[in-house]
Motif scaffolding. Structure first.
Motif, mmCIF file in Angstrom:
data_model
loop_
_atom_site.group_PDB
_atom_site.id
_atom_site.type_symbol
_atom_site.label_atom_id
_atom_site.label_comp_id
_atom_site.label_asym_id
_atom_site.label_seq_id
_atom_site.Cartn_x
_atom_site.Cartn_y
_atom_site.Cartn_z
ATOM 1 N N ALA A 217 8.483 3.937 18.555
ATOM 2 C CA ALA A 217 9.060 5.137 19.174
ATOM 3 C C ALA A 217 9.401 6.158 18.104
ATOM 4 C CB ALA A 217 10.311 4.782 19.975
ATOM 5 N N ALA A 218 9.484 7.399 18.521
ATOM 6 C CA ALA A 218 9.896 8.492 17.639
ATOM 7 C C ALA A 218 10.589 9.558 18.465
ATOM 8 C CB ALA A 218 8.697 9.081 16.894
ATOM 9 N N ARG A 219 11.396 10.348 17.781
ATOM 10 C CA ARG A 219 12.180 11.398 18.432
ATOM 11 C C ARG A 219 11.306 12.628 18.660
ATOM 12 N NH1 ARG A 219 15.692 15.623 16.606
ATOM 13 N NH2 ARG A 219 17.647 15.788 17.797
ATOM 14 N N ILE A 220 11.323 13.124 19.856
ATOM 15 C CA ILE A 220 10.626 14.358 20.225
ATOM 16 C C ILE A 220 11.661 15.474 20.297
ATOM 17 C CG2 ILE A 220 9.197 15.506 21.956
ATOM 18 C CD1 ILE A 220 7.819 13.114 20.638
ATOM 19 N N ASP A 221 11.434 16.530 19.542
ATOM 20 C CA ASP A 221 12.360 17.672 19.520
ATOM 21 C C ASP A 221 11.714 18.839 20.261
ATOM 22 O OD1 ASP A 221 14.115 19.685 19.052
ATOM 23 O OD2 ASP A 221 14.009 19.597 16.858
ATOM 24 N N PRO A 222 12.152 19.127 21.477
ATOM 25 C CA PRO A 222 11.546 20.228 22.235
ATOM 26 C C PRO A 222 11.660 21.592 21.570
ATOM 27 C CG PRO A 222 12.777 18.770 23.685
ATOM 28 C CD PRO A 222 13.123 18.367 22.283
#
Length: 580
Positions: free
Chosen positions: A246-251
């Protein structure tokens, strides 16, 4: 949109289904998807054909294992989506309930049920025995976490798929795959050139002799590798247990420079992308053996005589072989250097006609070295100025002039854009496509050259630090020379060698790295020759222009393009001419 959505985590599921065991596969896949959702992942992507396995000999063989969308399988995974407020992209074999036709498909399941589906546009050999080509185009689905599009495995080998997603406003591109290496190694550039997050999910086992390499990964819109499983090309490696990353998605990154660059496209020049130029009536040019000298130096602004002397000294160090065709490639605006920030009147004084000083001197070099030469200059035609590239034959005669079509913002102050993307036929080199600088940032340029069967692409450049970046290796991937994107990707998108020349130094921090890229027969990489990033030098490389062998080459690329779905690349949607 990016400012109203909080950051969240996306997960890629690496899972190895077994042939002919759909129910067992669904149970095992359900469990790993559930764990990812329970950990907080809002978007979860599974591999291609994750419920059935991949290698089926015909429609009869796979018929017991297909399902409709929506259907039993999507309802099962919909339980997870509803419980955890997640979005799941599920790769599966789809049966159309109205026609009975089968598709290699992916369903997008949200908290409220199925939001839509995607059917693979560009099929590979393994599914051509049972699946119909996709007929839905590249839809984009609005969700609470952003706009999601999907492409499947071989789709990534065609730049058009990811580009269509970007043009339709996608923020995230989900990528279920069963990749042996080719498509997963293209994702960095597909993300970077289109400004998309990409979430790729692959297998890591061997099925019926076909090895899938893992390398499930999440990429940022900047082309950064956020998370990845190891690249496992060895068929003797043991079968992995199901896993997920998993990884962080920054909108906040949904709006980005690559998305802004979409506004600079030149759709009126891209009509050839809609041509289907397979092998009918298009005999291949014979292969050429070429020795190229790529010149790299720090230009003295506007000092044509001094820069010409640098060129002569570098060529004196080039060891050309006695056999084969010779090619000399110089950077963009070869004898003046970049004109960024200079008064327009000074730029006009540097300009020349096609019979001026630079063309004459390059003609002398062509005859002296019995070589074709590609160089750049500020071309004057009447009152108009162009950033131009010139191709000379070994007699010093002009074989083609290309005028830069995609101007950077600063160039628009003094130059007019060119209005063609030509490929020039030559006796010595075959069909030659020319680009200049920022043209390389628009994959449509390479696409037009592929359609028009360029045997060779030459790119004089003056690119700065940050224009390109090194191709990132996956963990465990072989430690061999890696290329710079986007130029490495252009070689794979055109399926022909690419030669790039660049300056070093100057106040503009020009990046050097003149290079040559030739596609390998395995389709998974390029062979790379590269100069340094800081020294004045000449890079000499030898290569062959035409790849007749290999499972993927230019002829196969053109024969398998799905041009009927590429119209939005050329025409705004809803305004297609009635005859197209």
């Amino acid at each position: 949109m990016g400012r109203s959505i909080s950051p969240f985590y996306a997960a890629s599921i690496q899972f190895n289904p077994r042939l002919n065991r759909r129910e067992e596969n669904i149970d095992a896949l359900y469990e790993v998807v559930r764990r990812a959702a329970e950990s907080g992942a809002r978007l979860i992507v599974t591999p291609e054909m994750a419920t059935t396995g991949y290698q089926y000999r015909d429609r009869k063989a796979i018929a017991p294992f297909v399902d409709t969308i929506p259907g039993k399988t999507t309802r099962r995974f919909g339980e997870i989506a509803e419980r955890y407020g997640a979005y799941i992209v599920l790769g599966m074999a789809e049966a159309d309930p109205e026609t009975g036709l089968f598709y290699n498909a992916a369903a997008l399941i949200g908290p409220g049920g199925v939001l839509g589906k995607y059917r693979k546009l560009h099929l590979w050999a393994a599914e051509e025995t049972w699946a119909c080509p996709g007929d839905l185009g590249v839809p984009v689905f609005p969700t609470e976490i952003g706009r999601i599009a999907i492409m499947i495995c071989m789709d990534a080998a065609y730049f058009e798929t990811a580009r269509l997603a970007a043009l339709r406003g996608a923020d995230i591109l989900a990528f279920p795959t069963n990749s042996s290496g080719q498509t997963v190694t293209l994702l960095q550039d597909r993300a970077r050139s289109n400004g998309l997050y990409i979430v790729g999910a692959n297998r890591s086992d061997t099925e019926e002799g076909f090895r899938m390499v893992g390398a499930s990964a999440l990429w940022s819109p900047r082309g950064e590798l956020l998370a990845a499983t190891p690249y496992r090309a060895d068929p003797e490696q043991k079968r992995d247990e199901p896993t997920w990353i998993a990884a962080r998605i920054d909108p906040a990154l949904y709006a980005n420079p690559a998305k802004e660059r979409l506004k600079e496209r030149r759709p009126e020049l891209y009509a050839d992308l809609l041509l289907h130029r397979g092998s009918w009536g298009f005999p291949a040019d014979p292969p050429r053996r070429i020795a190229v000298a790529v010149l790299q130096y720090e230009p003295l602004p506007g000092n044509k005589a001094a820069n010409l002397e640098k060129v002569r000294k570098l060529l004196g160090k080039a060891a050309f072989p006695d056999s084969g065709q010779r090619l000399i490639v110089l950077p963009e605006l070869s004898l003046t250097g970049p004109a960024r920030g200079l008064p327009k009147e000074r730029i006009r004084r540097w300009a020349e006609t096609a019979s001026g000083f630079t063309v004459r001197e390059m003609g002398r070099l062509a005859r002296m070295y019995r070589a074709s030469v590609v160089f750049g200059l500020i071309e004057r035609r009447g009152e108009a100025l162009y950033n131009a590239a010139v191709l000379l034959n070994p007699e010093g005669e002009i074989a083609g002039i290309y005028r830069k079509a995609h101007l950077e913002a600063e160039e628009k102050r003094w130059a007019l854009p060119g209005n063609e993307l030509p490929v020039f036929p030559t006796e010595e080199l075959g069909r030659v496509g020319l680009m200049l600088g920022e043209d390389a940032l628009f994959p449509e340029t390479a696409g037009v050259m592929a359609v028009n069967r360029a045997d060779l692409v030459v790119i004089p450049s003056a690119f700065r630090e940050g224009t390109g970046c090194e191709r990132v290796r996956y963990p465990g991937q072989a430690a061999e020379p890696v290329g710079m994107i986007p130029w490495d990707t252009i070689a794979r998108d055109v399926q022909s060698p690419v030669v790039v020349a660049n300056f070093v130094g100057t106040p503009y921090r020009l990046q050097g790295r003149g290079s040559v890229y030739t596609p390998r027969q395995d389709g998974e990489s390029t062979r790379v020759w590269s100069a340094s990033g800081e020294r004045e030098e000449v890079l000499v490389a030898r290569f062959r222009t035409l790849r007749e062998r290999g499972w993927f080459n230019q002829e196969k690329l053109n024969a398998t393009r799905r041009t009927a779905f590429y119209k939005p690349l050329v025409f705004p949607e809803g305004t297609f001419p009635p005859d197209l």
